[in-house]
Design a protein around this motif. Sequence first.
Motif, mmCIF file in Angstrom:
data_model
loop_
_atom_site.group_PDB
_atom_site.id
_atom_site.type_symbol
_atom_site.label_atom_id
_atom_site.label_comp_id
_atom_site.label_asym_id
_atom_site.label_seq_id
_atom_site.Cartn_x
_atom_site.Cartn_y
_atom_site.Cartn_z
ATOM 1 N N LEU A 160 -18.477 -63.949 1.986
ATOM 2 C CA LEU A 160 -18.828 -65.279 2.491
ATOM 3 C C LEU A 160 -17.614 -66.199 2.518
ATOM 4 C CD1 LEU A 160 -22.335 -65.785 0.844
ATOM 5 C CD2 LEU A 160 -21.758 -64.903 3.112
ATOM 6 N N ASP A 161 -16.711 -66.022 1.578
ATOM 7 C CA ASP A 161 -15.471 -66.801 1.615
ATOM 8 C C ASP A 161 -14.667 -66.470 2.865
ATOM 9 O OD1 ASP A 161 -16.095 -67.985 -0.774
ATOM 10 O OD2 ASP A 161 -14.762 -66.728 -1.989
ATOM 11 N N ARG A 162 -14.611 -65.192 3.211
ATOM 12 C CA ARG A 162 -13.857 -64.777 4.398
ATOM 13 C C ARG A 162 -14.555 -65.272 5.666
ATOM 14 N NH1 ARG A 162 -9.619 -61.417 5.395
ATOM 15 N NH2 ARG A 162 -9.457 -60.974 3.169
ATOM 16 N N ILE A 163 -15.874 -65.218 5.688
ATOM 17 C CA ILE A 163 -16.615 -65.730 6.841
ATOM 18 C C ILE A 163 -16.363 -67.224 7.012
ATOM 19 C CG2 ILE A 163 -18.944 -66.229 7.708
ATOM 20 C CD1 ILE A 163 -19.836 -63.585 6.394
ATOM 21 N N GLY A 164 -16.255 -67.916 5.886
ATOM 22 C CA GLY A 164 -16.047 -69.359 5.927
ATOM 23 C C GLY A 164 -14.645 -69.784 6.310
ATOM 24 N N GLY A 165 -13.795 -68.836 6.621
ATOM 25 C CA GLY A 165 -12.445 -69.201 7.058
ATOM 26 C C GLY A 165 -11.340 -68.649 6.200
ATOM 27 N N GLY A 166 -11.709 -67.911 5.143
ATOM 28 C CA GLY A 166 -10.678 -67.338 4.291
ATOM 29 C C GLY A 166 -9.903 -66.254 5.021
ATOM 30 N N THR A 167 -8.616 -66.252 4.893
ATOM 31 C CA THR A 167 -7.771 -65.254 5.542
ATOM 32 C C THR A 167 -6.847 -64.635 4.501
ATOM 33 O OG1 THR A 167 -6.152 -66.964 6.115
ATOM 34 C CG2 THR A 167 -7.830 -66.436 7.774
ATOM 35 N N GLY A 168 -5.946 -63.810 4.958
ATOM 36 C CA GLY A 168 -4.990 -63.201 4.045
ATOM 37 C C GLY A 168 -5.366 -61.779 3.718
ATOM 38 N N ALA A 221 -28.366 -66.123 -1.242
ATOM 39 C CA ALA A 221 -29.360 -67.193 -1.261
ATOM 40 C C ALA A 221 -28.754 -68.489 -1.782
ATOM 41 C CB ALA A 221 -30.552 -66.782 -2.123
ATOM 42 N N ARG A 222 -27.912 -68.373 -2.790
ATOM 43 C CA ARG A 222 -27.270 -69.565 -3.356
ATOM 44 C C ARG A 222 -26.438 -70.296 -2.319
ATOM 45 N NH1 ARG A 222 -22.672 -71.279 -5.770
ATOM 46 N NH2 ARG A 222 -21.518 -69.371 -5.299
ATOM 47 N N ARG A 223 -25.897 -69.543 -1.365
ATOM 48 C CA ARG A 223 -25.034 -70.143 -0.358
ATOM 49 C C ARG A 223 -25.719 -70.277 0.996
ATOM 50 N NH1 ARG A 223 -19.130 -67.674 -1.891
ATOM 51 N NH2 ARG A 223 -18.586 -68.664 0.091
ATOM 52 N N GLY A 224 -27.062 -70.143 1.001
ATOM 53 C CA GLY A 224 -27.834 -70.411 2.199
ATOM 54 C C GLY A 224 -27.668 -69.389 3.304
ATOM 55 N N VAL A 225 -27.437 -68.137 2.932
ATOM 56 C CA VAL A 225 -27.224 -67.074 3.919
ATOM 57 C C VAL A 225 -28.331 -66.036 3.788
ATOM 58 C CG1 VAL A 225 -25.682 -65.195 4.615
ATOM 59 C CG2 VAL A 225 -24.729 -67.410 3.960
ATOM 60 N N ARG A 226 -28.802 -65.543 4.923
ATOM 61 C CA ARG A 226 -29.832 -64.513 4.918
ATOM 62 C C ARG A 226 -29.196 -63.127 4.956
ATOM 63 N NH1 ARG A 226 -34.734 -66.682 8.830
ATOM 64 N NH2 ARG A 226 -34.616 -68.884 8.255
ATOM 65 N N VAL A 227 -29.947 -62.142 4.433
ATOM 66 C CA VAL A 227 -29.440 -60.774 4.339
ATOM 67 C C VAL A 227 -30.324 -59.839 5.154
ATOM 68 C CG1 VAL A 227 -29.115 -58.815 2.781
ATOM 69 C CG2 VAL A 227 -28.355 -61.089 2.089
ATOM 70 N N LEU A 228 -29.689 -59.008 5.955
ATOM 71 C CA LEU A 228 -30.392 -57.968 6.707
ATOM 72 C C LEU A 228 -29.959 -56.626 6.132
ATOM 73 C CD1 LEU A 228 -32.234 -57.230 9.103
ATOM 74 C CD2 LEU A 228 -30.191 -57.156 10.539
ATOM 75 N N LEU A 229 -30.912 -55.853 5.615
ATOM 76 C CA LEU A 229 -30.609 -54.631 4.875
ATOM 77 C C LEU A 229 -30.818 -53.388 5.724
ATOM 78 C CD1 LEU A 229 -29.959 -53.233 2.154
ATOM 79 C CD2 LEU A 229 -32.406 -53.394 1.613
ATOM 80 N N ALA A 230 -29.869 -52.450 5.616
ATOM 81 C CA ALA A 230 -29.993 -51.147 6.273
ATOM 82 C C ALA A 230 -29.550 -50.073 5.292
ATOM 83 C CB ALA A 230 -29.140 -51.097 7.538
ATOM 84 N N GLY A 231 -30.021 -48.851 5.507
ATOM 85 C CA GLY A 231 -29.677 -47.752 4.610
ATOM 86 C C GLY A 231 -29.048 -46.589 5.348
ATOM 87 N N LEU A 280 -25.598 -56.196 16.324
ATOM 88 C CA LEU A 280 -26.340 -57.449 16.139
ATOM 89 C C LEU A 280 -25.420 -58.667 16.045
ATOM 90 C CD1 LEU A 280 -29.034 -56.259 13.565
ATOM 91 C CD2 LEU A 280 -29.352 -56.701 16.009
ATOM 92 N N ARG A 281 -24.131 -58.438 15.930
ATOM 93 C CA ARG A 281 -23.139 -59.523 15.867
ATOM 94 C C ARG A 281 -23.459 -60.518 14.745
ATOM 95 N NH1 ARG A 281 -21.742 -61.023 22.190
ATOM 96 N NH2 ARG A 281 -21.286 -58.884 22.864
ATOM 97 N N LEU A 282 -23.692 -59.960 13.577
ATOM 98 C CA LEU A 282 -23.936 -60.790 12.403
ATOM 99 C C LEU A 282 -22.626 -61.435 11.961
ATOM 100 C CD1 LEU A 282 -26.175 -58.206 10.534
ATOM 101 C CD2 LEU A 282 -26.951 -60.163 11.872
ATOM 102 N N ASP A 283 -22.717 -62.350 11.009
ATOM 103 C CA ASP A 283 -21.512 -63.056 10.569
ATOM 104 C C ASP A 283 -20.568 -62.163 9.775
ATOM 105 O OD1 ASP A 283 -22.557 -65.300 11.750
ATOM 106 O OD2 ASP A 283 -23.357 -66.135 9.885
ATOM 107 N N GLY A 284 -21.088 -61.114 9.165
ATOM 108 C CA GLY A 284 -20.249 -60.208 8.384
ATOM 109 C C GLY A 284 -21.083 -59.066 7.841
ATOM 110 N N LEU A 285 -20.405 -58.088 7.234
ATOM 111 C CA LEU A 285 -21.082 -56.919 6.695
ATOM 112 C C LEU A 285 -20.607 -56.625 5.278
ATOM 113 C CD1 LEU A 285 -20.854 -54.412 9.704
ATOM 114 C CD2 LEU A 285 -22.793 -55.842 9.068
ATOM 115 N N LEU A 286 -21.546 -56.254 4.420
ATOM 116 C CA LEU A 286 -21.216 -55.793 3.077
ATOM 117 C C LEU A 286 -21.664 -54.344 2.974
ATOM 118 C CD1 LEU A 286 -21.707 -57.686 -0.261
ATOM 119 C CD2 LEU A 286 -22.128 -55.241 -0.072
ATOM 120 N N LEU A 287 -20.734 -53.462 2.657
ATOM 121 C CA LEU A 287 -21.028 -52.041 2.528
ATOM 122 C C LEU A 287 -21.102 -51.683 1.042
ATOM 123 C CD1 LEU A 287 -18.541 -50.682 5.230
ATOM 124 C CD2 LEU A 287 -20.833 -51.652 5.540
ATOM 125 N N ALA A 288 -22.243 -51.164 0.629
ATOM 126 C CA ALA A 288 -22.460 -50.837 -0.780
ATOM 127 C C ALA A 288 -22.280 -49.345 -0.993
ATOM 128 C CB ALA A 288 -23.858 -51.265 -1.214
#
Length: 313
Positions: free
Chosen positions: A283-291, A88-98, A116-124
């Motif tokens: 979000l850093d990686r989505i924004g262009g971070g590589t390495g 939310a702080r960085r203006g990104v929406r979250v889609l949650l799945a379990g 869904l071709r979202l911008d990225g995925l976070l696996l918890a």
Amino acid sequence: MAHPTLEDVAARAGVSRALVSLVMRGSPKVGKERREAVLKAADELGYRPNVMARGLAAGRTGMVGVLAADLHDPLFAALHDGLADEAARRGVRVLLAGGGGRPARERAALGELLDLRLDGLLLAGPRIAAAEIERAAAGCPVAVAGRSLRSARVDCATGDDAEATRLAVTHLAGLGHRRIAFLNAGPGRSRLEKAYEAAIAAAGLTPVRDVPWRSDGAPTSVVAVGDATGTSALITLLRAGLDVPGDVSLVAVGEAPGAEAGGVTTVAAPAAELGARAMAALLDRIGGGTGEGRRITVPPVLTGRATTRAFTP
């Protein structure tokens, strides 16, 4: 019932579709009066922009998927608070799945999020194989919270159980305990056993190999490693008729389910910070971070509660 369209809003406001599109994109080229008319019409019709379609056209959806291995795990609630706040702080929406606590279901949910071709995925706390996570990262940015992976392109945010074990032993030794037992029913047994032995040696003590709860050589305290192990240890001690912490003090390494409600002293990386750090890396990686994929370690914090007290011979 069909969703209202740009054409519907344009007809209600008495303007062109192109002007409605400009308003919805926040263009400064539209005057205040016509902007208010368009927004009023959109509100009356219940119009909502198609974020997915707009994002796909622009090459960025502004949304990331979050896949929790098990939504029933109480730890995920705190982890979600952290990652959601960062998004939310960085203006990104979250889609949650379990994943329902089952690798097969988690695997299916991962595939659905990828579709869904979202911008990225976070696996918890993912339970699927590392190779499957690696394949997902080949198609979009991926970060993991609560599990470490050896990957060149997946960012991971984890705690440090070895340091947490050291803190637990040091805390109990500082309370005057000289016989500190160690229980670990989870992964990383040999590594954490070494951490326990090193902490015991640093405190000038001797490791407790056996646990004779009812004898002169019984331990006066226990370090239980693993979210479930801490809860199980407390139940076992109480069923044995022991008073906690009167007879035995207990520290759980990890956030044992019900630890706060049960007053269990814990040492663990704050789950909210784990979530926030993992989301920030994604979000850093989505924004262009590589390495190379980053390995982010969140230091453990000891939370003293009712299961520990100073030892009095």
